[in-house]
Every structure is written in structure tokens, then in C-alpha cells.
Design a protein around this motif. Structure first.
Motif, mmCIF file in Angstrom:
data_model
loop_
_atom_site.group_PDB
_atom_site.id
_atom_site.type_symbol
_atom_site.label_atom_id
_atom_site.label_comp_id
_atom_site.label_asym_id
_atom_site.label_seq_id
_atom_site.Cartn_x
_atom_site.Cartn_y
_atom_site.Cartn_z
ATOM 1 N N GLU A 1 30.163 -28.332 1.471
ATOM 2 C CA GLU A 1 29.074 -27.597 1.815
ATOM 3 C C GLU A 1 28.037 -28.186 1.274
ATOM 4 O OE1 GLU A 1 28.764 -25.773 4.265
ATOM 5 O OE2 GLU A 1 30.790 -25.918 5.025
ATOM 6 N N TRP A 2 28.053 -28.894 -0.497
ATOM 7 C CA TRP A 2 27.299 -29.416 -0.945
ATOM 8 C C TRP A 2 26.328 -29.535 -0.314
ATOM 9 C CZ3 TRP A 2 25.756 -34.395 -3.290
ATOM 10 C CH2 TRP A 2 25.363 -34.500 -4.534
ATOM 11 N N GLN A 3 25.060 -30.218 -0.657
ATOM 12 C CA GLN A 3 23.523 -30.502 -0.259
ATOM 13 C C GLN A 3 23.299 -30.942 1.190
ATOM 14 O OE1 GLN A 3 21.059 -31.340 -2.303
ATOM 15 N NE2 GLN A 3 21.353 -29.878 -4.244
ATOM 16 N N HIS A 4 23.730 -30.392 1.794
ATOM 17 C CA HIS A 4 23.797 -29.982 3.191
ATOM 18 C C HIS A 4 24.850 -30.862 3.464
ATOM 19 C CE1 HIS A 4 19.794 -28.212 3.219
ATOM 20 N NE2 HIS A 4 19.662 -28.758 2.942
ATOM 21 N N ARG A 5 26.406 -30.838 3.294
ATOM 22 C CA ARG A 5 27.744 -31.192 3.537
ATOM 23 C C ARG A 5 27.093 -33.090 3.435
ATOM 24 N NH1 ARG A 5 28.671 -29.796 9.528
ATOM 25 N NH2 ARG A 5 27.249 -31.156 10.509
ATOM 26 N N THR A 6 26.861 -33.506 2.318
ATOM 27 C CA THR A 6 26.213 -35.410 2.495
ATOM 28 C C THR A 6 27.474 -35.799 1.983
ATOM 29 O OG1 THR A 6 24.250 -34.264 0.697
ATOM 30 C CG2 THR A 6 25.319 -36.230 0.072
ATOM 31 N N ALA A 7 28.649 -35.023 1.167
ATOM 32 C CA ALA A 7 29.548 -36.135 1.502
ATOM 33 C C ALA A 7 30.455 -36.100 2.455
ATOM 34 C CB ALA A 7 30.769 -35.174 0.479
ATOM 35 N N LEU A 8 30.529 -35.942 3.347
ATOM 36 C CA LEU A 8 31.060 -35.375 5.061
ATOM 37 C C LEU A 8 30.270 -36.197 5.259
ATOM 38 C CD1 LEU A 8 32.483 -31.810 5.246
ATOM 39 C CD2 LEU A 8 34.418 -33.792 4.632
ATOM 40 N N LEU A 9 29.040 -36.211 5.723
ATOM 41 C CA LEU A 9 28.558 -37.268 6.563
ATOM 42 C C LEU A 9 28.351 -38.647 7.702
ATOM 43 C CD1 LEU A 9 24.653 -36.135 5.056
ATOM 44 C CD2 LEU A 9 25.850 -35.818 7.611
ATOM 45 N N PRO A 10 29.444 -39.158 6.527
ATOM 46 C CA PRO A 10 29.525 -39.937 6.485
ATOM 47 C C PRO A 10 30.567 -40.113 7.283
ATOM 48 C CG PRO A 10 29.162 -40.380 4.463
ATOM 49 C CD PRO A 10 29.340 -39.615 4.863
ATOM 50 N N ALA B 1 21.050 -24.312 9.968
ATOM 51 C CA ALA B 1 20.399 -25.924 8.925
ATOM 52 C C ALA B 1 21.640 -26.675 9.735
ATOM 53 C CB ALA B 1 20.444 -25.416 7.563
ATOM 54 N N SER B 2 22.741 -25.950 9.520
ATOM 55 C CA SER B 2 23.789 -27.022 9.791
ATOM 56 C C SER B 2 23.884 -27.662 11.419
ATOM 57 C CB SER B 2 25.150 -26.363 9.292
ATOM 58 O OG SER B 2 26.343 -26.634 9.498
ATOM 59 N N CYS B 3 23.869 -26.389 12.115
ATOM 60 C CA CYS B 3 23.607 -26.296 13.735
ATOM 61 C C CYS B 3 22.444 -27.813 14.231
ATOM 62 C CB CYS B 3 23.493 -25.473 14.764
ATOM 63 S SG CYS B 3 24.570 -24.386 14.731
ATOM 64 N N GLN B 4 20.777 -27.519 13.547
ATOM 65 C CA GLN B 4 20.545 -28.050 13.643
ATOM 66 C C GLN B 4 20.896 -30.280 13.008
ATOM 67 O OE1 GLN B 4 17.277 -27.032 11.256
ATOM 68 N NE2 GLN B 4 16.270 -25.393 12.961
ATOM 69 N N GLN B 5 21.467 -29.792 12.151
ATOM 70 C CA GLN B 5 22.323 -31.643 11.043
ATOM 71 C C GLN B 5 23.082 -31.585 12.512
ATOM 72 O OE1 GLN B 5 25.318 -31.019 8.309
ATOM 73 N NE2 GLN B 5 24.169 -32.871 6.821
ATOM 74 N N GLY B 6 23.572 -30.977 13.123
ATOM 75 C CA GLY B 6 24.722 -31.402 14.229
ATOM 76 C C GLY B 6 24.214 -32.073 14.994
ATOM 77 N N ARG B 7 23.204 -31.473 15.530
ATOM 78 C CA ARG B 7 22.165 -31.793 16.950
ATOM 79 C C ARG B 7 21.760 -33.748 16.297
ATOM 80 N NH1 ARG B 7 18.587 -30.171 20.491
ATOM 81 N NH2 ARG B 7 18.073 -31.551 22.374
ATOM 82 N N ALA B 8 21.447 -33.129 15.018
ATOM 83 C CA ALA B 8 20.698 -34.385 14.946
ATOM 84 C C ALA B 8 21.791 -35.649 14.574
ATOM 85 C CB ALA B 8 20.206 -34.319 13.386
#
Length: 339
Positions: A213-222, A254-261
């Protein structure tokens, strides 16, 4: 039985979209004046077009929740026999889900069941029961190799064939929630019975020993992007993981918007109150649909006039843009039917 066809209200178009995800649909477009344009072939599949904006997990051991599912506005119900059910309630959950599926009344929702592993005491019976009850798909938790998928597919095929019904068998969805699952996501997505990948962000974060969950899921983005890449490479749908903090409405949006992006088709949910936000976030806006239609029309008019160059609002429009515009319009039409 093993009837996995879409509800009649979706009509012929949506029934066609339930075909195998490798099937391409040829679409023809008409200009505003009604003139027929050159046909454009696009690999627009069920995985791309069917609305899966919101997929709500629902424990099979909770009979009240199962009944409430018939009135919820989510696109997908993920009935759970696995993670959300204690060992003592596994058989109860299976039976209640099967009874709910057989009873029907879920409208146009896609009905998917997360089953226990085949190696567990409950997995095989889960798969058989859901095939017999008419689930649209079964979801394999912690999917990591093709053997698992083949075993589930063989069991589904055997169950449906033994009932002498020729209505197809449930699709297979795979949860990508372990490091090995991420590394093999493309292999899983390439398999014929698989039509959707589901990111399991909670388990993945635990295995990676990271703060998901840290910093808009930064660790999970890759790993999220890798899962989307695997799905898109093989024409299957892909759903984002859950947001665990139910008091964090702003963070969820914000998580939904990030997911769509990132390219996800929708989001998995753990509470009905989050359905509306997910539905809005993962649906094309009216402005996006209008612009998509303009691209399709401009391209059709240029083709009819024999022009190879299409410019709309100062921007070049190529066939790749028209393919995506077509998918977006089809998605908006499908959402209008469901909603």
C-alpha cells in the motif's frame, strides 16, 4: 447443468462474445450519412469487451450474502470456496454456492467461483459441483503452472461430457498472487481455457515482503504491469487486486484510477459499498465514447474517399487508434445493456 451461455437479455452480440477469447470479430462501420465504410478487422474479444468493472468476492458460507448478490450492481460475482472460508465450512460453502447458481436470479452478472486447490480435500468436488451448477468460470487460486490448469480443464470437460450436454464448459480464470505466478503469467494466459487473470495483491505483497500500500502501491507496480502485459499479449481479461482499507474511500478511488491507467479491465472488491466507484472508474466516460465514435467516423470517411491520411483535431488517426476506439464503443454498449 454446464450451461455457460450468457443470459438472454444480452442478445446475440453478447452471446457471440462468450465464444473463445481467440476469436476475432469483423466489424463494419457506417458514416453519419449511412455510407458503408471499408471493413476493419480487429481482434476484439470477449476478454476485451465484456464489462468486468467490478468483481465482488463473496464467501460461500454466508447464505445471506449469496442472496444479496442477486440485487447488487457488480459486473462479476466471485463466489469463494477458498480463502474466505474456514476448513469447517468448506462443504457448506460449496453446497450453498451450487444451490445459488442452480436457482439463478443473478441477471447479467458473470458468475465465477474461486475453488480450493485440487490437492486439497475439497478441490475436486468444488470443480465438479460448479461445473454442474452452471458457473461461468472457475478461478484457480495461486496459479503457477500449466499442469494445474490442465488438470482443472480435464475435470471440467469430463464433468460436462458425462452429463451429455453440449453447451460448453466453464472458463478458467487464474489468480496471479505469488512470485512464481507472476513469472509464469504469460504461460498461463496463453492456455486455451484461460480467459482472465486476477491480481492477488495481498498474498503477493506478503510473499515479496513489501508494503503493497505504500506510496500508491509503488512496490507492486512492476508486477501489476507485468500481469497486464501477459494478459494483453494473449487476449485475455485482467482484474486488479483488492483495496483492503474500507474506511479509505479516497485511497480506493485513487487505486481504481491507477488500475485503469495501468490497463486493468476492472477491480476485485471485498465490500458492496465500493461497487459504484469501481463501475464509474473502469467505464468509458461519455466524452471518451463520443471521441471514439468521431475517430471511427473520420477513419471511415477517409477510407471511403480513398485517403490514406486521417487527421482529427490536429492528431493523426491510424487503424490502431480505430481498433481501440471500436473496443471502447463496444464496451460502452455492453455496459448500457448490463446497467
Amino acid at each position: 447443468g454446464c450451461d455457460t451461455s450468457l443470459p438472454p437479455s444480452l442478445g446475440a452480440t453478447m452471446r457471440a462474445l462468450r465464444a473463445h477469447s481467440s476469436m476475432a470479430l469483423r466489424k463494419t462501420f457506417t458514416t453519419a450519412s449511412g455510407a458503408m465504410s471499408t471493413a476493419i478487422t480487429a481482434t476484439t474479444t470477449v476478454a476485451n469487451v465484456r464489462p468486468r468493472r467490478s468483481a465482488l468476492y463473496m464467501p460461500g458460507s454466508n447464505a445471506r450474502a449469496l442472496d444479496k448478490g442477486r440485487s447488487l450492481s457488480c459486473d462479476v460475482i466471485l463466489f469463494d470456496c477458498e480463502d474466505a472460508v474456514s476448513p469447517d465450512d468448506k462443504v457448506l460453502a460449496r453446497n450453498q454456492i451450487a444451490e445459488a447458481l442452480a436457482a439463478g436470479g443473478f441477471g447479467d452478472r458473470e458468475l465465477v467461483v474461486r475453488v480450493n486447490p485440487l490437492a486439497s480435500p475439497w478441490g475436486e468436488d468444488d470443480v465438479v459441483a460448479m461445473a454442474e451448477a452452471g458457473a461461468h468460470a472457475v478461478l484457480i487460486a495461486k496459479a503457477e503452472n500449466q499442469d494445474e490448469v490442465n488438470e482443472v480443464a480435464a475435470l471440467l470437460h469430463k464433468t460436462c461430457r458425462s452429463r451429455d450436454e453440449d453447451k460448453g464448459m466453464p472458463d478458467i480464470w487464474c489468480m496471479i498472487e505469488t512470485p512464481l505466478g507472476v513469472l509464469r503469467a504469460a504461460e498461463l494466459a496463453s492456455m486455451h481455457p484461460v480467459t482472465c487473470l486476477v491480481a492477488g495483491t495481498s498474498d503477493l505483497a506478503a510473499d515479496l515482503r513489501c508494503d503493497g500500500e505504500w506510496q500508491h502501491r509503488t512496490a507492486l507496480l512492476p508486477f501489476l504491469s507485468h500481469t497486464v502485459l501477459a494478459a494483453r499479449a494473449h487476449g485475455v481479461a485482467v482484474l486488479d487486486g483488492v483495496h483492503l482499507n474500507l474506511q479509505d474511500d479516497e485511497g480506493f478511488e485513487a487505486s481504481c484510477q491507477q488500475g485503469r491507467a495501468l490497463g486493468f479491465d476492472g477491480k476485485t472488491l471485498i465490500h458492496p459499498k465500493t461497487i459504484e466507484t469501481a463501475n464509474i472508474a473502469f467505464a468509458p466516460s461519455s466524452e471518451e465514447v463520443q471521441q471514439a465514435r468521431r475517430k471511427i467516423e473520420a477513419f471511415a470517411e477517409a477510407q471511403a474517399a480513398g485517403s490514406a491520411l486521417v487527421v482529427l483535431d490536429g492528431k493523426l488517426v491510424e487503424e490502431l487508434h480505430v481498433r481501440e476506439a471500436t473496443r471502447l464503443v463496444q464496451l460502452a454498449n455492453a455496459i448500457a445493456i448490463v446497467d
